[in-house]
Design a protein around this motif. Structure first.
Motif, short mmCIF file in Angstrom:
data_model
loop_
_atom_site.label_atom_id
_atom_site.label_comp_id
_atom_site.label_asym_id
_atom_site.label_seq_id
_atom_site.Cartn_x
_atom_site.Cartn_y
_atom_site.Cartn_z
N GLU A 53 53.26 -15.81 24.32
CA GLU A 53 51.87 -15.28 23.84
C GLU A 53 50.85 -16.54 23.35
O GLU A 53 51.43 -17.47 22.98
CB GLU A 53 51.95 -14.29 22.90
CG GLU A 53 52.79 -13.22 22.84
CD GLU A 53 53.05 -12.31 21.80
OE1 GLU A 53 52.94 -12.73 20.59
OE2 GLU A 53 53.60 -11.17 21.88
N GLU A 54 49.78 -16.44 23.66
CA GLU A 54 48.88 -17.27 23.31
C GLU A 54 48.33 -17.08 21.79
O GLU A 54 48.04 -15.90 21.53
CB GLU A 54 47.55 -17.36 24.08
CG GLU A 54 47.72 -17.96 25.46
CD GLU A 54 47.87 -19.46 25.64
OE1 GLU A 54 47.28 -20.22 24.69
OE2 GLU A 54 48.78 -19.71 26.29
N HIS A 55 48.19 -18.30 20.97
CA HIS A 55 48.08 -17.99 19.78
C HIS A 55 46.86 -19.01 19.12
O HIS A 55 46.95 -20.24 19.56
CB HIS A 55 49.23 -18.24 18.66
CG HIS A 55 50.18 -17.14 19.01
ND1 HIS A 55 50.31 -16.01 18.34
CD2 HIS A 55 51.36 -17.20 19.62
CE1 HIS A 55 51.34 -15.29 18.94
NE2 HIS A 55 52.15 -16.09 19.55
N LYS A 56 45.88 -18.53 18.43
CA LYS A 56 44.61 -19.15 18.00
C LYS A 56 44.69 -19.65 16.79
O LYS A 56 45.08 -18.57 15.82
CB LYS A 56 43.54 -18.71 18.58
CG LYS A 56 43.38 -18.64 20.04
CD LYS A 56 41.89 -17.83 20.51
CE LYS A 56 41.71 -17.98 22.11
NZ LYS A 56 40.54 -17.19 22.40
N LEU A 57 44.34 -20.76 16.24
CA LEU A 57 44.31 -21.00 14.85
C LEU A 57 43.09 -20.25 14.01
O LEU A 57 43.00 -19.76 12.92
CB LEU A 57 44.27 -22.59 14.49
CG LEU A 57 45.31 -23.09 14.84
CD1 LEU A 57 44.87 -24.65 14.58
CD2 LEU A 57 46.67 -22.88 14.09
#
Length: 267
Positions: free
Chosen positions: A78-82
Motif C-alpha cells: 500500500e502507498e502511505h503519505k505523511l
C-alpha cells in the motif's frame, strides 16, 4: 515435544505457504525471511525469540507472529503519505544493526541515539506500522528534523503507567503497554529526568525489545546483576530485540554499562 528453531521455521512456513510469499532461512543468524516474490519486500523474524515466547505462551505465540507477519506484508503493498498523518507518526528504537534501507532499496530515515541504538520513524496504521523512508519525505517536502519534532511530541502524549517491583532493595519499573512504542518512551527526556529525580540510587534504563522499557533505581551492586539477567531474558524473548545492554542515565545522557563477574560494573 521440545520446540526448536528448525521446528518453528517449519511451522511458520506451513502457516504461510498459501499466501504467495517466498521464505528463506539464514542458518548463521537463525532467522526466517518472508518476502513478496515480485518486490522482494518483506520481514525477517528471529526464530529463537519466537521459540522463547512459544515456551511461555504456547500456540498463542505462533498465532500472534503469523498475524504480525501477514499484517506487515499487507501494508507493504500500500502507498502511505505523511501529509495528514501527523498524529500517527512515532519514533521507534532499533539496534544499530537494523537495516537502514528496505530490501526494495528505499532508504529509511533515522537519527543516531546511543552506541547501541538508532531512532527510526513509523506511521502507525493500527495493527501495524510503516517505517518512513526518504521518498516519503521528498513527496511532502519535509525535513528529518520536522518528522523528529512531530514524533517526539507524539511519544510524550502516550501514557506512562508502570509496574513496580523491588528486588534486593533495588526498585524496578516496567512500562509494557504493548502499543508498539514502549521502548520509544526512552526518548522522553522529561520522563527520564523525573525518574532520575525520584531515584535514591543510580538510574539505569534498558530497552531489550520494542515492547518494554525498564527503569531501575540501583542502590547496591546486586542490582546491576539483577538488571543484567532481566535485560538478557527480555532480549531473548522479544519479537523485535533491540539490545541486551542497559544504560546508566547521567547528566541527561545514556551510557551503555557492562555487568561483569563478581557484581562489578564497568562503563
Amino acid at each position: 515435544m521440545k520446540m526448536t528453531t528448525i521446528k518453528m521455521k517449519q511451522i511458520l512456513e506451513e502457516r504461510l505457504k498459501h499466501a504467495g510469499y517466498r521464505t528463506s532461512y539464514n542458518r548463521d543468524k537463525d532467522t526466517l525471511r518472508i518476502e513478496w516474490k515480485e518486490t522482494k519486500q518483506g520481514v525477517t523474524v528471529t526464530l529463537p525469540s519466537i521459540v522463547a515466547k512459544y515456551n511461555q505462551s504456547g500456540d498463542e505465540a505462533i498465532t500472534d507472529i503469523v498475524e504480525h507477519i501477514q499484517e506487515s506484508m499487507r501494508i507493504m503493498n500500500e502507498e502511505h503519505k505523511l501529509d495528514g498523518m501527523e498524529k500517527y507518526i512515532f519514533p521507534v528504537i532499533r539496534s544499530t544493526s537494523f537495516p537502514m534501507e528496505t530490501k526494495a532499496g528505499k532508504k529509511l530515515i533515522y537519527k543516531e541515539h546511543t552506541a547501541e541504538t538508532r531512532v527510526f520513524y513509523a506511521i502507525d496504521l493500527g495493527k501495524s506500522y510503516r517505517l518512513v523512508d526518504e521518498k516519503m519525505l521528498e513527496n511532502v517536502g519535509w525535513s528529518l528534523e520536522h518528522v523528529d519534532e512531530i514524533a517526539t511530541f507524539n511519544i510524550r502524549s502516550l501514557p506512562y503507567d508502570y509496574k513496580q517491583d523491588t528486588v534486593a532493595d533495588n526498585d524496578f519499573y516496567f512500562i509494557a503497554t504493548q502499543d508498539g512504542y514502549d521502548a520509544s518512551r526512552i526518548l522522553n527526556d522529561a520522563f527520564l529526568a523525573e525518574m532520575n529525580e525520584k531515584a535514591a540510587g543510580e538510574l539505569a534504563i534498558a530497552v531489550p525489545h520494542q515492547d518494554v522499557l525498564i527503569l531501575a533505581d540501583i542502590r547496591n551492586k546486586t542490582g546491576y546483576d539483577i538488571l543484567a539477567q532481566m535485560t538478557m531474558k527480555f532480549f531473548a524473548e522479544g519479537r523485535i530485540p533491540i539490545t541486551s545492554l542497559a544504560f546508566v542515565y547521567e547528566n541527561k545522557a545514556l551510557t551503555p554499562i557492562f555487568i561483569l563477574a563478581k557484581n562489578k560494573r564497568e562503563e
